[in-house]
Design a protein around this motif. Structure first.
Motif, PDB file in Angstrom:
ATOM      1  N   HIS A   8       0.817  -1.224   0.000  1.00 33.88           N
ATOM      2  CA  HIS A   8       0.000   0.000   0.000  1.00 33.88           C
ATOM      3  C   HIS A   8       0.853   1.278   0.000  1.00 33.88           C
ATOM      4  O   HIS A   8       0.354   2.351   0.330  1.00 33.88           O
ATOM      5  CB  HIS A   8      -0.930  -0.006   1.208  1.00 33.88           C
ATOM      6  CG  HIS A   8      -1.859  -1.182   1.260  1.00 33.88           C
ATOM      7  ND1 HIS A   8      -2.853  -1.392   0.333  1.00 33.88           N
ATOM      8  CD2 HIS A   8      -1.928  -2.228   2.128  1.00 33.88           C
ATOM      9  CE1 HIS A   8      -3.508  -2.500   0.636  1.00 33.88           C
ATOM     10  NE2 HIS A   8      -2.959  -3.025   1.713  1.00 33.88           N
ATOM     11  N   GLU A  10      -0.504   4.304  -2.120  1.00 37.45           N
ATOM     12  CA  GLU A  10      -1.675   4.951  -1.522  1.00 37.45           C
ATOM     13  C   GLU A  10      -1.276   5.733  -0.282  1.00 37.45           C
ATOM     14  O   GLU A  10      -1.772   6.840  -0.044  1.00 37.45           O
ATOM     15  CB  GLU A  10      -2.732   3.903  -1.166  1.00 37.45           C
ATOM     16  CG  GLU A  10      -4.021   4.518  -0.651  1.00 37.45           C
ATOM     17  CD  GLU A  10      -5.084   3.496  -0.282  1.00 37.45           C
ATOM     18  OE1 GLU A  10      -6.134   3.908   0.260  1.00 37.45           O
ATOM     19  OE2 GLU A  10      -4.862   2.294  -0.514  1.00 37.45           O
ATOM     20  N   GLY A  24      -6.520   0.266   1.813  1.00 37.17           N
ATOM     21  CA  GLY A  24      -6.767  -1.107   1.399  1.00 37.17           C
ATOM     22  C   GLY A  24      -8.190  -1.521   1.737  1.00 37.17           C
ATOM     23  O   GLY A  24      -8.794  -1.023   2.687  1.00 37.17           O
TER      24      GLY A  24
END
Length: 227
Positions: A15, A18, A202
Motif C-alpha cells: 500500500h 496509496e 486497502g
C-alpha cells in the motif's frame, strides 16, 4: 506545528503508493504491521525511516517515518514481551526534546507496562501511538478486553494519559471498536489538536488512520550551502 499520522497497514509495500498519495503531507508517520523483512530496503520519499523488524516470523513490525528536514535520532528499538516498539527524539527550539514512539501489541500478547515506563524514562515529554489491540468501555468500544484492563492500569498510574476521543478506529462489517491509541504525557497531551480518523487504506484492512497536530517547535536541519 508538527502533523502526525498513525496507520495499521498490514503490508506497507503493498500500500506504499496509496500511503504516499494520501499522507505525505504529514511530518511524522507511524506504521504498525509493516510486514517488512529485515533484509529488505524500504524508503518513503522525503522521509527518514526507523524500523523494528521481526526476525524469523511473519507479521507485525513497526516503523516511524520522519520528514528529512526535522532533526531527530533513534533512541529505542526493542521488542518487550511481544510488544514491538520504535522511538525517536525530536529536537526542538526549546531546551526539552520530544520522544515520539510507535508501538504494536499483537492480539495474542499482553500489554507490557514496563515498555511504557522505559519510554517515559528516556524522555518524559513523550507521545506514544499505536495499535494496542486494547478496548476500553465508553472510549470507542462497548467493553474492555484484557489489554484494555491493562491499559486502564497504566493510565491509573498517572504519568501518561490518552486522548479523550470515543471514535472507533477499526471497522469491519458491522463491528466497530477502538484499537489504535494516542497516549501522551502532560503537558504535551493538552496541546494535541485536530484528531481525526480517515477511511482505511486497502479494502480489507479495517484499521482507520489517525491524524493529529502537536506544536512541538521542532528544529529544522540546516540546508547545505550548495543548495
Amino acid at each position: 506545528m508538527i502533523s502526525s499520522c498513525h496507520i495499521n497497514i498490514k503490508s506497507i509495500t503493498k500500500h506504499k503508493d496509496e500511503l504516499q498519495a494520501r499522507f505525505s503531507k504529514y511530518d511524522i508517520i507511524s506504521v504498525n504491521e509493516t510486514n517488512l523483512k529485515s533484509e529488505r530496503q524500504f524508503t518513503l520519499l522525503g522521509y527518514n525511516t526507523y524500523r523494528n523488524d521481526r526476525v524469523g516470523k511473519p507479521g507485525g513490525r513497526v516503523l516511524l517515518a520522519v520528514k528529512q528536514h526535522i532533526k531527530c535520532r533513534e533512541v529505542f528499538n526493542k521488542t518487550v514481551g511481544k510488544n514491538e516498539a520504535i522511538a525517536v527524539e525530536i529536537e526542538t527550539k526549546t531546551l526539552k526534546s520530544r520522544l515520539i514512539s510507535s508501538v504494536y501489541i499483537p492480539p495474542t500478547a499482553k500489554l507490557n507496562l514496563n515498555l511504557f515506563h522505559e519510554l517515559y524514562d528516556i524522555n518524559n515529554n513523550c507521545i506514544i501511538m499505536g495499535d494496542l489491540n486494547a478496548t476500553l468501555y465508553n472510549k470507542g468500544s462497548q467493553q474492555a478486553n484484557a489489554r484494555g484492563k491493562q491499559l486502564q492500569e497504566l493510565l491509573a498510574e498517572g504519568f501518561i494519559d490518552c486522548i479523550e476521543d470515543d471514535n472507533s478506529t477499526f471497522e469491519k462489517n458491522d463491528y466497530e471498536v477502538k484499537l489504535d491509541w494516542i497516549l501522551a504525557s502532560q503537558p504535551l497531551l493538552s496541546f494535541i489538536s485536530n484528531v481525526e480518523t480517515h477511511p482505511t487504506i486497502g479494502a480489507i484492512n479495517g484499521h482507520k488512520p489517525l491524524t493529529f497536530d502537536i506544536p512541538t517547535g521542532a528544529e529544522s536541519k540546516s540546508l547545505s550551502p550548495r543548495i
